[in-house]
Design a protein around this motif. Structure first.
Motif, PDB file in Angstrom:
ATOM      1  N   MET A 170      23.621  56.236 -59.972  1.00 47.34           N
ATOM      2  CA  MET A 170      23.937  55.206 -60.968  1.00 47.34           C
ATOM      3  C   MET A 170      23.115  53.964 -60.665  1.00 47.34           C
ATOM      4  O   MET A 170      23.082  53.507 -59.521  1.00 47.34           O
ATOM      5  N   PRO A 171      22.399  53.396 -61.647  1.00 49.29           N
ATOM      6  CA  PRO A 171      21.581  52.201 -61.380  1.00 49.29           C
ATOM      7  C   PRO A 171      22.431  51.008 -61.020  1.00 49.29           C
ATOM      8  O   PRO A 171      23.589  50.907 -61.388  1.00 49.29           O
ATOM      9  N   SER A 172      21.851  50.079 -60.294  1.00 48.01           N
ATOM     10  CA  SER A 172      22.562  48.869 -59.892  1.00 48.01           C
ATOM     11  C   SER A 172      22.143  47.706 -60.782  1.00 48.01           C
ATOM     12  O   SER A 172      20.984  47.602 -61.164  1.00 48.01           O
ATOM     13  N   PRO A 173      23.090  46.812 -61.113  1.00 46.65           N
ATOM     14  CA  PRO A 173      22.728  45.646 -61.932  1.00 46.65           C
ATOM     15  C   PRO A 173      21.890  44.671 -61.126  1.00 46.65           C
ATOM     16  O   PRO A 173      22.035  44.555 -59.914  1.00 46.65           O
ATOM     17  N   SER A 174      20.967  43.986 -61.799  1.00 45.70           N
ATOM     18  CA  SER A 174      20.148  42.995 -61.112  1.00 45.70           C
ATOM     19  C   SER A 174      20.995  41.820 -60.653  1.00 45.70           C
ATOM     20  O   SER A 174      20.704  41.190 -59.654  1.00 45.70           O
ATOM     21  N   GLU A 175      22.059  41.528 -61.412  1.00 41.38           N
ATOM     22  CA  GLU A 175      23.002  40.479 -61.043  1.00 41.38           C
ATOM     23  C   GLU A 175      24.417  41.015 -61.258  1.00 41.38           C
ATOM     24  O   GLU A 175      24.666  41.757 -62.205  1.00 41.38           O
ATOM     25  N   PRO A 176      25.372  40.635 -60.414  1.00 37.00           N
ATOM     26  CA  PRO A 176      26.747  41.111 -60.610  1.00 37.00           C
ATOM     27  C   PRO A 176      27.373  40.477 -61.846  1.00 37.00           C
ATOM     28  O   PRO A 176      27.037  39.359 -62.230  1.00 37.00           O
ATOM     29  N   LEU A 177      28.257  41.216 -62.471  1.00 36.29           N
ATOM     30  CA  LEU A 177      29.029  40.675 -63.580  1.00 36.29           C
ATOM     31  C   LEU A 177      29.930  39.574 -63.041  1.00 36.29           C
ATOM     32  O   LEU A 177      30.685  39.775 -62.096  1.00 36.29           O
ATOM     33  N   GLU A 178      29.869  38.391 -63.661  1.00 37.62           N
ATOM     34  CA  GLU A 178      30.591  37.241 -63.132  1.00 37.62           C
ATOM     35  C   GLU A 178      32.001  37.114 -63.691  1.00 37.62           C
ATOM     36  O   GLU A 178      32.922  36.733 -62.968  1.00 37.62           O
ATOM     37  N   LYS A 179      32.173  37.391 -64.979  1.00 37.37           N
ATOM     38  CA  LYS A 179      33.486  37.216 -65.610  1.00 37.37           C
ATOM     39  C   LYS A 179      33.834  38.453 -66.427  1.00 37.37           C
ATOM     40  O   LYS A 179      33.041  38.894 -67.259  1.00 37.37           O
ATOM     41  N   LEU A 180      35.031  38.955 -66.193  1.00 37.96           N
ATOM     42  CA  LEU A 180      35.511  40.153 -66.872  1.00 37.96           C
ATOM     43  C   LEU A 180      36.781  39.809 -67.645  1.00 37.96           C
ATOM     44  O   LEU A 180      37.758  39.320 -67.073  1.00 37.96           O
ATOM     45  N   GLY A 181      36.751  40.030 -68.945  1.00 39.02           N
ATOM     46  CA  GLY A 181      37.914  39.771 -69.778  1.00 39.02           C
ATOM     47  C   GLY A 181      38.223  40.960 -70.664  1.00 39.02           C
ATOM     48  O   GLY A 181      37.478  41.942 -70.716  1.00 39.02           O
ATOM     49  N   PHE A 182      39.341  40.859 -71.393  1.00 38.03           N
ATOM     50  CA  PHE A 182      39.702  41.915 -72.333  1.00 38.03           C
ATOM     51  C   PHE A 182      40.284  41.280 -73.582  1.00 38.03           C
ATOM     52  O   PHE A 182      40.764  40.148 -73.579  1.00 38.03           O
ATOM     53  N   LEU A 183      40.247  42.060 -74.658  1.00 38.98           N
ATOM     54  CA  LEU A 183      40.700  41.610 -75.974  1.00 38.98           C
ATOM     55  C   LEU A 183      41.706  42.603 -76.527  1.00 38.98           C
ATOM     56  O   LEU A 183      41.475  43.810 -76.478  1.00 38.98           O
ATOM     57  N   THR A 184      42.836  42.100 -77.029  1.00 38.76           N
ATOM     58  CA  THR A 184      43.850  42.975 -77.605  1.00 38.76           C
ATOM     59  C   THR A 184      44.246  42.501 -78.985  1.00 38.76           C
ATOM     60  O   THR A 184      44.238  41.301 -79.272  1.00 38.76           O
ATOM     61  N   ALA A 186      22.354  50.547 -69.371  1.00 37.14           N
ATOM     62  CA  ALA A 186      21.284  50.926 -70.293  1.00 37.14           C
ATOM     63  C   ALA A 186      21.337  50.152 -71.608  1.00 37.14           C
ATOM     64  O   ALA A 186      20.461  50.315 -72.451  1.00 37.14           O
ATOM     65  N   HIS A 187      22.364  49.320 -71.782  1.00 38.45           N
ATOM     66  CA  HIS A 187      22.612  48.612 -73.046  1.00 38.45           C
ATOM     67  C   HIS A 187      21.876  47.274 -73.040  1.00 38.45           C
ATOM     68  O   HIS A 187      22.116  46.416 -72.184  1.00 38.45           O
ATOM     69  N   ALA A 188      20.987  47.069 -74.013  1.00 35.00           N
ATOM     70  CA  ALA A 188      20.178  45.847 -74.040  1.00 35.00           C
ATOM     71  C   ALA A 188      21.039  44.596 -74.156  1.00 35.00           C
ATOM     72  O   ALA A 188      20.709  43.556 -73.582  1.00 35.00           O
ATOM     73  N   GLY A 189      22.147  44.677 -74.896  1.00 41.06           N
ATOM     74  CA  GLY A 189      23.033  43.523 -75.027  1.00 41.06           C
ATOM     75  C   GLY A 189      23.710  43.181 -73.716  1.00 41.06           C
ATOM     76  O   GLY A 189      23.783  42.005 -73.328  1.00 41.06           O
ATOM     77  N   PHE A 190      24.200  44.186 -73.008  1.00 41.30           N
ATOM     78  CA  PHE A 190      24.871  43.943 -71.731  1.00 41.30           C
ATOM     79  C   PHE A 190      23.914  43.347 -70.712  1.00 41.30           C
ATOM     80  O   PHE A 190      24.300  42.483 -69.906  1.00 41.30           O
ATOM     81  N   ARG A 191      22.668  43.769 -70.740  1.00 39.04           N
ATOM     82  CA  ARG A 191      21.707  43.267 -69.759  1.00 39.04           C
ATOM     83  C   ARG A 191      21.402  41.788 -69.949  1.00 39.04           C
ATOM     84  O   ARG A 191      20.836  41.151 -69.051  1.00 39.04           O
TER      85      ARG A 191
END
Length: 340
Positions: A1-15, A296-301
């Motif tokens: 599995m590839p590694s991100p160049s930077e860690p995800l800083e904030k994780l949220g969810f929507l309901t 692999a998602h351009a938006g996520f990157r």
């Protein structure tokens, strides 16, 4: 599995906060329990959708007011309040009040445009002014000015013995203007949000303007927003996608999740309707599989902050499983660490 160049800083969810019309209290309680769970799991933010004349949350600000009293740390957001239903002055008062109650944790997201089913609701919503209402960006600008503390009245001072009047919205919450978000689906909205110093919420629905590749469209919106913002690369932008990890799911849950995704997939293959709306594919699989898809998602990157959407019509136990897997499996796979 590839590694991100930077860690995800904030994780949220929507309901969305669906409820049974015969027992609306139970559905709202479930939403509050989900937000409490999110805080225990270390999520950075919890967001609620806005649904008028449906069996979902019609008053997210009221629901989040309740959530402020049941949480202490997690940021609370709306994604998004459609301003066509709102008086900006009254909304500014409500937002400031809830922000004060939360200790400065409110993240209001808004959008513009005519209310859905406008011809069906306009007589009830604006019986005398329907033809004169402005549903464009000017409505957001009014809200921004009022939240920032600009004058709302030409009168201020004492009236009578005890009544003291202010010429700006009260309470005033100084940090709130920096936590206002615009939810957009087009390049124009991304540019406008940046130019007006707002944060930007990308959506799982975008307009197919220069491409029919959802990820590329979302990435272009993020780049346009940052290029237009005074904050540049530091401007806050959050990615929105529906994410369903299955690591802790039962066989029955996995089967229902797969059927849900299969039913929604056809609409993601091409732009829909005269507005050429393009829907993001739901990401279903183990945390490792979902992480690979995100890398692999351009938006996520392009982002370091996400608010993953919970599926619309699942059960409370399903949301518990999905949130637990996101926090304990998917988040760490993206380099995220839970808040303390």
């Amino acid at each position: 599995m590839p590694s991100p160049s930077e860690p995800l800083e904030k994780l949220g969810f929507l309901t969305i906060g669906l409820f049974d019309p015969a027992d609306p209290a139970r559905g709202h309680e479930s939403t509050l329990e989900v937000i409490e769970l999110g805080e225990r799991l270390g999520f950075d933010s919890a967001w609620v959708r806005h649904r008028h004349l449906q069996f979902g949350i019609s008053s997210p600000v009221a629901v989040l007011a309740a959530a402020t009293q049941r949480t202490r740390r997690i940021e609370l957001g709306t994604a998004v309040i459609p301003l066509g239903w709102e008086n900006p002055l009254r909304l500014a008062e409500d937002l400031a009040t809830v922000d004060v109650l939360s200790g400065g944790r409110l993240n209001p997201g808004v959008s513009v445009g005519p209310p859905m089913h406008w011809d069906d609701v306009k007589d009830a919503l604006y019986p005398d002014t329907a033809d004169a209402e402005d549903f464009g960006y000017g409505r957001v600008e009014r809200l921004l000015r009022l939240v920032r503390g600009e004058r709302a009245s030409t009168f201020a001072g004492k009236e009578g013995v005890v009544e003291e009047w202010s010429d700006r919205v009260q309470p005033h919450s100084p940090g709130l203007p920096h936590r206002l978000w615009y939810g957009g689906a087009s390049l124009r909205s991304a540019q406008w949000a940046g130019e007006h110093g707002m944060n930007f919420l990308t959506s799982s629905v975008v307009k197919a303007e220069e491409s029919e590749d959802f990820a590329q469209i979302q990435a272009a919106q993020v780049r346009t927003f940052r290029a237009s913002s005074p904050a540049g690369g530091a401007a806050r932008v959050s990615q929105g996608l529906v994410v369903i990890p299955t690591d802790g799911a039962t066989a029955d849950q996995r089967a229902r999740y797969e059927a849900y995704v299969a039913a929604r997939t056809p609409r993601t293959t091409a732009p829909q309707g005269p507005g050429r709306l393009l829907f993001a594919p739901d990401l279903l699989g183990t945390a490792e599989q979902v992480a690979e898809a995100l890398y692999a998602h351009a938006g996520f990157r392009e982002v370091r902050e996400v608010a993953f959407a919970l599926p619309f019509s699942f059960e409370h136990d399903d949301y518990v499983q999905i949130l637990t897997d996101i926090a304990t499996k998917l988040g760490p796979a993206l380099g995220w660490r839970p808040a303390g």
